[in-house]
Design an enzyme around this catalytic site. Structure first.
Site, PDB file in Angstrom:
ATOM      1  N   GLY A 304       0.855  -1.189   0.020  1.00  0.00           N
ATOM      2  CA  GLY A 304      -0.029   0.086  -0.309  1.00  0.00           C
ATOM      3  C   GLY A 304       0.923   1.262  -0.018  1.00  0.00           C
ATOM      4  O   GLY A 304       1.985   1.271  -0.652  1.00  0.00           O
ATOM      5  N   SER A 305       0.406   2.171   0.839  1.00  0.00           N
ATOM      6  CA  SER A 305       1.151   3.658   0.827  1.00  0.00           C
ATOM      7  C   SER A 305       2.592   3.641   1.219  1.00  0.00           C
ATOM      8  O   SER A 305       3.150   4.654   1.092  1.00  0.00           O
ATOM      9  CB  SER A 305       0.122   4.506   1.322  1.00  0.00           C
ATOM     10  OG  SER A 305      -0.953   4.698   0.898  1.00  0.00           O
ATOM     11  N   VAL A 306       2.848   2.550   2.034  1.00  0.00           N
ATOM     12  CA  VAL A 306       4.223   2.524   2.227  1.00  0.00           C
ATOM     13  C   VAL A 306       5.118   2.849   1.189  1.00  0.00           C
ATOM     14  O   VAL A 306       6.351   3.470   1.118  1.00  0.00           O
ATOM     15  CB  VAL A 306       4.606   1.360   2.830  1.00  0.00           C
ATOM     16  CG1 VAL A 306       6.436   1.102   3.135  1.00  0.00           C
ATOM     17  CG2 VAL A 306       4.004   1.273   4.331  1.00  0.00           C
TER      18      VAL A 306
END
Length: 583
Positions: A304-306
């Site tokens: 995801g946004s990592v």
């Protein structure tokens, strides 16, 4: 006629005698250590028939934490009793008085025993030094006070350490040129597997007592304490784990009911694993059930946004981070109205802080127009594509890997994906085929905290001989390949800190911790079942911000979207580590 029959009978008898002699030669001389297709050791079997023994140490090498505390076993001063005592007249009351246990408890345990045993079984009565000395001074045959090694009920960092098992086929395949009993324990997973050849068990340390045909003691023959004479083996594997921190991390993971996922904590200065928790726990009855034996911290997951950290690094180097440029963060990644997150117009820094999908989907597309390999290039610069665990040549082991089970990361699977704008946008926010390991994510944070210097992650610092001398030390090593520049690292540090200090940042709940945290959250959609969306929930970062000491990744995998974030877990770990450092 009779004479011929006698001659034939004599021939048959001679043949029978010859067969018996050949068989005896086979048994007594030729196949004493490997008889029949089951490879029975006849010498050991014959000794076992006329002796009773208690194994004190199985002879396999052991794992220790960074403070020299044993991880896989504990040594307990114990009382060992031999079963022939139940058929003897001996002073059981005197023994009972020394250890403070009722006489009937000792006699009851003896009545049901068929082999030597530790009084108390898996919960042994722990003796004092004075009690041990008093017991052994009694000189009662079959009564001994000894230091016995017991496997820990729960092994710290169990999936990192790994599991053992008997596997004759695997044993022969690994060690075709070694004469090893087929029931020898070998490492199946984790460090037990990686370091198996160093750890292979030597002769057991044991108490041996010779008995007669009825199982009674042969008086006049003292008990033998058999200890391998080899001064070098078994070896010690000195890990980088801190057992105190590890135990607390396990408690925190269980407090927050991580059913699938875990915690990985790195020491930034040495780039070593201080603690690693993987859930679900290993089921002793069925280790492979429900991924219990699998170390999920070295298994590639949807980030995801990592992954926006990678896009941010590429954007900085390609001058796409103009502070005056504004992105419409009231839109979804497809450009439609976002009915969940209406952040309005935001610049690059604020977009990162609130984790705006529209911004990073757009930037990913713009970057790919410049270079179709750029996203993979920057993922590699941050150490997310290849294995990050320590590897290198160790004696005759070529390309030895400490973390044998570690998986590599990935971005795109096909060239067609690179030319699909929608696919590229989803990749930019860490979806579709993007995969990274939690260990890789923590190492990315350590890399940024060090100013871009990329290093291998160590789980083991050294291998030590039995006599205390060093067999091999694992040095800190560069991970190799291209790195981000110190300037890019500095800009990323500022972005990661903004995630916490920005009033709308996804990490704003960590503003009041005793250590200043910099990091990145991530929520990745994994699958949908009926009306429920399941997700991976991440937070990765480092702290203290001004003097980085720890890098940490925490993730819950495949949890319902309505389940809370991992921020409370991160908070508990940071609070604990602050107390640990100031105790």
């Amino acid at each position: 006629m009779i004479r011929k029959r006698v001659q034939r009978l004599a021939v048959f008898i001679l043949i029978g005698i010859a067969i018996l002699i050949i068989r005896l030669v086979q048994i007594q001389l030729m196949e004493t250590k490997s008889f029949s297709d089951r490879d029975i050791n006849l010498i050991e079997a014959s000794v076992a028939q006329r002796s009773q023994e208690m194994i004190l140490d199985n002879g396999r090498g052991k794992f220790y934490d960074r403070n020299d505390k044993p991880l896989t076993y504990e040594t307990v001063p114990s009382l060992v009793l031999f079963p022939f005592l139940k058929n003897m007249n001996w002073d059981v009351e005197q023994l009972a008085n020394i250890i403070g246990v009722p006489t009937k408890e000792i006699t009851a345990a003896l009545e049901t025993s068929k082999e030597p045993f530790v009084l108390g079984g898996k919960n042994p009565i722990q003796l004092t030094d004075e009690q041990m000395e008093a017991i052994n001074e009694l000189q009662i045959p079959g009564v001994f006070a000894v230091h016995k090694q017991f496997e820990r009920k729960t092994t710290p960092a169990a999936q990192l350490i790994g599991i053992l098992g008997e596997n004759p086929e695997q044993l022969k395949e690994r060690y075709p040129d070694k004469d090893i009993p087929l029931n020898t324990l070998i490492g199946i997973t984790g460090l037990q597997k990686s370091f198996d050849e160093f750890l292979l068990q030597e002769e057991n340390t044991k108490l041996v007592y010779h008995v007669d045909g009825k199982g009674g003691p042969l008086f006049g023959i003292d008990v033998k304490y058999v200890d391998p004479s080899n001064p070098f083996y078994p070896v010690k594997i000195n890990t980088t784990i801190d057992m105190e921190i590890q135990n607390e991390a396990e408690k925190i993971a269980d407090k927050h009911k991580i059913s699938k996922g875990g915690i990985v904590l790195l020491d930034i200065e040495t780039n070593s694993i201080l603690a690693l928790v993987s859930r679900p726990n290993i089921d002793e009855k069925d280790p492979y059930a429900n991924d219990g034996a699998k170390n999920l911290m070295v298994t590639a997951q949807i980030p995801g946004s990592v992954f926006k950290t990678v896009i941010a690094a590429a954007a900085i180097d390609n001058s796409l981070n103009n502070p005056d440029r504004v992105f419409d963060c009231s839109k979804t990644i497809r450009g439609t109205e976002d009915k969940v997150y209406d952040h309005g117009p935001l610049n690059f820094t604020d977009s990162f802080a609130v984790s705006c999908n529209y911004t990073f989907g757009t930037l990913a597309q713009e970057l790919m127009e410049k270079d179709e390999t750029i996203i993979e290039t920057y993922a590699s610069k941050l150490g997310l594509m290849d294995n990050v665990g320590w590897s290198g040549d160790v004696f005759h082991f070529k390309d030895f890997h400490q973390l044998a089970d570690e998986e590599k990361g990935q971005v795109f699977l096909t060239n067609e994906e690179r030319s699909d704008a929608n696919f590229v946008a989803q990749t930019g926010i860490g979806q579709y085929n993007v995969r990274i390991t939690p260990l890789g994510a923590a190492n990315m944070m350590a890399t940024i905290a060090r100013g871009g210097k990329k290093e291998m992650v160590r789980a083991v610092s050294s291998i030590e001989y039995k006599n205390g001398s060093t067999l091999y030390s694992f040095p800190q090593e560069s991970l190799g390949g291209d790195e981000i520049s110190p300037y890019t690292a500095m800009k990323l540090q500022q972005l990661l800190r903004e995630v916490v200090v920005n009033e709308n940042g996804t990490g704003r709940l960590m503003q009041n911790l005793p250590y200043d945290v910099a990091g990145k959250s991530g929520t990745a959609q994994t699958y949908q079942k009926e009306d429920m969306q399941y997700e991976n929930k991440w937070f990765v970062g480092y702290f203290p911000f001004d003097k980085p000491k720890y890098a940490m990744a925490i993730v819950k995998l495949d949890v319902p979207s309505e389940e809370g974030s991992v921020t409370p877990i991160y908070q508990d770990m940071v609070n604990y580590l602050y107390q640990y450092d100031h105790q």
